[in-house]
Every structure is written in structure tokens, then in C-alpha cells.
Design a protein around this motif. Structure first.
Motif, PDB file in Angstrom:
ATOM      1  N   TYR A   7       0.340  -0.815   0.506  1.00  0.00           N
ATOM      2  CA  TYR A   7      -0.235  -0.154  -0.019  1.00  0.00           C
ATOM      3  C   TYR A   7       0.941   1.343  -0.019  1.00  0.00           C
ATOM      4  CZ  TYR A   7      -3.874  -2.914   0.838  1.00  0.00           C
ATOM      5  OH  TYR A   7      -4.385  -4.259   0.834  1.00  0.00           O
ATOM      6  N   ILE A   8       0.904   1.788  -0.783  1.00  0.00           N
ATOM      7  CA  ILE A   8       1.397   3.663  -1.058  1.00  0.00           C
ATOM      8  C   ILE A   8       0.418   4.363  -0.768  1.00  0.00           C
ATOM      9  CG2 ILE A   8       2.708   4.902  -2.986  1.00  0.00           C
ATOM     10  CD1 ILE A   8       3.298   2.040  -3.772  1.00  0.00           C
ATOM     11  N   SER A   9       0.458   5.474   0.176  1.00  0.00           N
ATOM     12  CA  SER A   9      -0.285   6.569   0.594  1.00  0.00           C
ATOM     13  C   SER A   9       0.204   7.903  -0.737  1.00  0.00           C
ATOM     14  CB  SER A   9      -0.082   6.902   1.613  1.00  0.00           C
ATOM     15  OG  SER A   9      -0.550   8.108   2.274  1.00  0.00           O
ATOM     16  N   VAL A  10      -0.717   8.641  -1.491  1.00  0.00           N
ATOM     17  CA  VAL A  10      -0.327   9.091  -1.620  1.00  0.00           C
ATOM     18  C   VAL A  10      -1.157  10.251  -1.940  1.00  0.00           C
ATOM     19  CG1 VAL A  10       0.004  10.199  -4.482  1.00  0.00           C
ATOM     20  CG2 VAL A  10       0.646   7.105  -3.712  1.00  0.00           C
ATOM     21  N   ASP A  11      -0.540  11.777  -2.327  1.00  0.00           N
ATOM     22  CA  ASP A  11      -1.077  13.291  -2.198  1.00  0.00           C
ATOM     23  C   ASP A  11      -0.704  14.535  -2.939  1.00  0.00           C
ATOM     24  OD1 ASP A  11      -2.886  14.894  -0.170  1.00  0.00           O
ATOM     25  OD2 ASP A  11      -1.544  16.109  -0.896  1.00  0.00           O
ATOM     26  N   VAL A  12      -1.827  14.867  -3.804  1.00  0.00           N
ATOM     27  CA  VAL A  12      -2.004  15.634  -4.871  1.00  0.00           C
ATOM     28  C   VAL A  12      -1.835  16.937  -4.263  1.00  0.00           C
ATOM     29  CG1 VAL A  12      -2.897  16.430  -7.429  1.00  0.00           C
ATOM     30  CG2 VAL A  12      -1.874  13.924  -6.566  1.00  0.00           C
ATOM     31  N   GLU A  47       9.715   6.524   6.091  1.00  0.00           N
ATOM     32  CA  GLU A  47      11.009   6.032   5.507  1.00  0.00           C
ATOM     33  C   GLU A  47      11.200   5.760   4.143  1.00  0.00           C
ATOM     34  OE1 GLU A  47      12.471   0.920   6.320  1.00  0.00           O
ATOM     35  OE2 GLU A  47      12.048   1.825   7.963  1.00  0.00           O
ATOM     36  N   THR A  48       9.965   4.779   3.447  1.00  0.00           N
ATOM     37  CA  THR A  48      10.567   4.951   1.910  1.00  0.00           C
ATOM     38  C   THR A  48       9.242   6.002   1.432  1.00  0.00           C
ATOM     39  OG1 THR A  48      10.717   2.133   2.306  1.00  0.00           O
ATOM     40  CG2 THR A  48      10.126   3.370  -0.095  1.00  0.00           C
ATOM     41  N   THR A  49       9.895   6.833   0.685  1.00  0.00           N
ATOM     42  CA  THR A  49       8.741   7.732  -0.307  1.00  0.00           C
ATOM     43  C   THR A  49       9.622   8.812  -1.353  1.00  0.00           C
ATOM     44  OG1 THR A  49      10.276  10.300   1.305  1.00  0.00           O
ATOM     45  CG2 THR A  49       8.813   9.279   2.008  1.00  0.00           C
ATOM     46  N   PHE A  50       8.592   8.781  -2.085  1.00  0.00           N
ATOM     47  CA  PHE A  50       9.236  10.373  -3.505  1.00  0.00           C
ATOM     48  C   PHE A  50       8.317  11.309  -3.470  1.00  0.00           C
ATOM     49  CE2 PHE A  50       8.385  11.203  -7.775  1.00  0.00           C
ATOM     50  CZ  PHE A  50       9.423  10.679  -8.502  1.00  0.00           C
ATOM     51  N   TYR A  51       9.214  12.024  -3.733  1.00  0.00           N
ATOM     52  CA  TYR A  51       8.238  13.701  -4.055  1.00  0.00           C
ATOM     53  C   TYR A  51       8.887  14.228  -4.661  1.00  0.00           C
ATOM     54  CZ  TYR A  51       6.932  18.713  -2.996  1.00  0.00           C
ATOM     55  OH  TYR A  51       6.504  19.299  -3.187  1.00  0.00           O
ATOM     56  N   ALA A  52       8.161  14.887  -5.341  1.00  0.00           N
ATOM     57  CA  ALA A  52       8.360  15.556  -6.819  1.00  0.00           C
ATOM     58  C   ALA A  52       7.257  16.991  -7.218  1.00  0.00           C
ATOM     59  CB  ALA A  52       7.956  14.878  -7.996  1.00  0.00           C
ATOM     60  N   GLU A  53       8.046  18.048  -7.261  1.00  0.00           N
ATOM     61  CA  GLU A  53       7.046  18.951  -8.052  1.00  0.00           C
ATOM     62  C   GLU A  53       7.489  19.529  -9.151  1.00  0.00           C
ATOM     63  OE1 GLU A  53       9.056  22.296  -5.975  1.00  0.00           O
ATOM     64  OE2 GLU A  53       7.942  21.573  -4.090  1.00  0.00           O
ATOM     65  N   LEU A  54       5.981  19.519 -10.376  1.00  0.00           N
ATOM     66  CA  LEU A  54       6.575  19.418 -11.599  1.00  0.00           C
ATOM     67  C   LEU A  54       5.773  21.634 -12.293  1.00  0.00           C
ATOM     68  CD1 LEU A  54       5.660  16.441 -10.939  1.00  0.00           C
ATOM     69  CD2 LEU A  54       3.600  16.887 -12.918  1.00  0.00           C
ATOM     70  N   GLY A  92       8.832   4.696 -12.006  1.00  0.00           N
ATOM     71  CA  GLY A  92       9.724   3.569 -11.673  1.00  0.00           C
ATOM     72  C   GLY A  92      10.158   3.044  -9.818  1.00  0.00           C
ATOM     73  N   TRP A  93       9.671   3.953  -9.764  1.00  0.00           N
ATOM     74  CA  TRP A  93       9.538   3.772  -7.484  1.00  0.00           C
ATOM     75  C   TRP A  93       8.864   3.310  -7.373  1.00  0.00           C
ATOM     76  CZ3 TRP A  93       6.429   5.362  -3.645  1.00  0.00           C
ATOM     77  CH2 TRP A  93       6.776   5.162  -2.879  1.00  0.00           C
ATOM     78  N   VAL A  94       7.451   3.175  -7.511  1.00  0.00           N
ATOM     79  CA  VAL A  94       6.163   2.559  -7.197  1.00  0.00           C
ATOM     80  C   VAL A  94       6.699   1.100  -7.742  1.00  0.00           C
ATOM     81  CG1 VAL A  94       4.136   1.654  -7.954  1.00  0.00           C
ATOM     82  CG2 VAL A  94       4.784   4.205  -7.615  1.00  0.00           C
ATOM     83  N   ARG A  95       7.097   0.473  -9.149  1.00  0.00           N
ATOM     84  CA  ARG A  95       7.243  -0.824  -9.175  1.00  0.00           C
ATOM     85  C   ARG A  95       8.547  -1.497  -8.561  1.00  0.00           C
ATOM     86  NH1 ARG A  95       6.366   2.126 -14.169  1.00  0.00           N
ATOM     87  NH2 ARG A  95       3.923   0.874 -15.152  1.00  0.00           N
ATOM     88  N   ALA A  96       8.641  -0.927  -8.490  1.00  0.00           N
ATOM     89  CA  ALA A  96      10.982  -0.963  -7.518  1.00  0.00           C
ATOM     90  C   ALA A  96      10.159  -1.433  -5.774  1.00  0.00           C
ATOM     91  CB  ALA A  96      11.832  -0.101  -6.747  1.00  0.00           C
ATOM     92  N   ALA A  97       9.281  -0.345  -5.475  1.00  0.00           N
ATOM     93  CA  ALA A  97       8.943  -0.467  -4.429  1.00  0.00           C
ATOM     94  C   ALA A  97       7.765  -2.266  -3.925  1.00  0.00           C
ATOM     95  CB  ALA A  97       8.380   0.670  -3.489  1.00  0.00           C
ATOM     96  N   ALA A  98       7.123  -1.847  -4.516  1.00  0.00           N
ATOM     97  CA  ALA A  98       6.597  -3.087  -4.859  1.00  0.00           C
ATOM     98  C   ALA A  98       7.252  -4.526  -4.767  1.00  0.00           C
ATOM     99  CB  ALA A  98       5.029  -3.242  -6.103  1.00  0.00           C
ATOM    100  N   ALA A  99       8.269  -4.706  -5.438  1.00  0.00           N
ATOM    101  CA  ALA A  99       8.929  -5.468  -6.006  1.00  0.00           C
ATOM    102  C   ALA A  99       9.776  -5.650  -4.803  1.00  0.00           C
ATOM    103  CB  ALA A  99      10.471  -5.577  -7.630  1.00  0.00           C
TER     104      ALA A  99
END
Length: 205
Positions: A7-12, A47-54, A92-99
Motif C-alpha cells: 500500500y502506497i499513500s499518495v497526496d496531490v 522511511e520510503t518516500t517519493f516527492y516531485a514538483e512539476l 519506476g519508484w512504485v514498481r521498485a517499492a512493490a517488487a
């Protein structure tokens, strides 16, 4: 696909109500746990996160939306990541975290509709591989609460939830901060048995 779900919590944070005419300006993701059909195993969501500004994709925006996030469109036009690059990196980050958990990725959000709409549109529009969550692997925490509490969706806001379900973290409107806060709400909802109620109350009665 793995036997477990990750499970990956996401906010936009966005500058308007829909993608296309308006832009997703930032998003944050946080791994919050796995479920194998029997046992939920939470993990530290910080602990394991991803963040991006577009970079914005149009000139249109709603000033009130910018006021909520505090993001500067002018700065993002210069410093923000290109949508295609950011969405490919996020996938790619999501797929790696799940794998790494031998699991299938499931997106978690509160409420789901807004965040999923922007993310799915951006992944479909700007990447060749599309959404790492497919078209429907997602969980709405608002619906989860309403079902467990036996209450209507209209009375399932965070202000109406028992305080023990809520995270102690502040809601900052920084997408990563809020994704981590939301992950802790998810942890609490998974453990929560729901409020005491009479047999005649709730769905299916």
C-alpha cells in the motif's frame, strides 16, 4: 504479480479541479505497509518516500487552489520537473517499492477521487508505460471509514472521525508531509474495529 499487496499513500497538490486545463504541481508518495490476505504489516511511512514538483502544463489556474498549497507557479515553471520525466520516475519508484516486498502496488488516498484523477491522467498522458497501479488498484480511505463506522459518506470527514484515528502529524499541504500523515490514518483504520453499535445499525442490516 506478488501474493501480497503493498500500500502506497499518495497526496496531490494541483492548481485547479481537473487535469488538462489545470496542472498537478506536486505529489508525494509513501510506502505504508503490506497485506497478504491475512495479516497487515505496517511500516514507517516516513522511511520510503517519493516527492516531485512539476512544471505547469497550462496557463490556467485557480488562485484559491494555489493559496492552499502555497506553491509558486512561476518558480515551478523554471525549476519544476518535466511531467514526463517526473511521472516515469514515479512509476519506476512504485514498481521498485512493490517488487522489494514481492507485492502488487495499491494506491491509498483520502479522498481517492481527486488524487487518482490527476495521477492516472498524468501517467496516461505523459508516459509510455502508464499507471503502475493499473486502472483500478486503489483504496479510498473515506469509503473505508464510512463502511467501518456505519456512517454516510457525507459524515465521513476527518473532522467527524474519532481523534484516535487521526495522525499526530500536522496537515501542512506539502504533498509528501500529507502522504505520510495519511499513511498513519490508514494504519489506524486497519486496526480499528469500528464504533460500538446496535445490531440493527450499519450496512446490510
Amino acid at each position: 504479480m506478488g501474493k501480497r499487496e503493498a500500500y502506497i499513500s499518495v497526496d496531490v497538490e494541483a492548481d485547479g479541479p481537473i487535469p488538462g486545463p489545470y496542472s498537478m504541481l506536486s505529489f508525494g508518495m509513501s510506502v505504508c505497509g503490506t497485506f497478504d490476505g491475512v495479516e497487515f504489516r505496517p511500516v514507517d511511512p516516513a522511511e520510503t518516500t517519493f516527492y516531485a514538483e512539476l512544471k505547469p502544463i497550462s496557463d490556467d489556474y485557480v488562485p484559491e487552489a494555489l493559496g492552499i498549497s502555497g506553491l509558486d507557479r512561476g518558480r515551478l515553471a523554471v525549476e519544476g520537473r518535466e511531467p514526463g520525466e517526473a511521472m516515469s520516475a514515479a512509476a519506476g519508484w512504485v514498481r521498485a517499492a512493490a517488487a522489494s516486498a514481492d507485492a502488487t502496488a495499491v494506491l491509498v488516498a483520502y479522498p481517492l477521487g481527486f488524487d487518482w484523477m490527476f495521477l492516472y491522467w498524468y501517467w496516461t498522458r505523459f508516459t509510455e508505460t502508464g499507471s503502475p497501479f493499473g486502472h483500478s488498484r486503489h483504496l479510498d480511505l473515506k469509503s473505508m471509514y464510512a463502511t467501518k463506522a456505519g456512517t454516510p459518506i457525507s459524515r465521513s470527514t476527518k473532522r467527524q472521525m474519532p481523534s484516535e484515528l487521526l495522525s499526530d502529524r500536522p496537515h501542512t499541504h506539502n504533498a509528501l508531509d500529507d502522504a505520510v500523515e495519511q499513511a498513519e490514518l490508514f494504519h489506524n483504520l486497519v486496526r480499528w474495529a469500528g464504533p460500538p453499535r446496535r445490531p440493527s445499525e450499519g450496512f446490510g442490516e
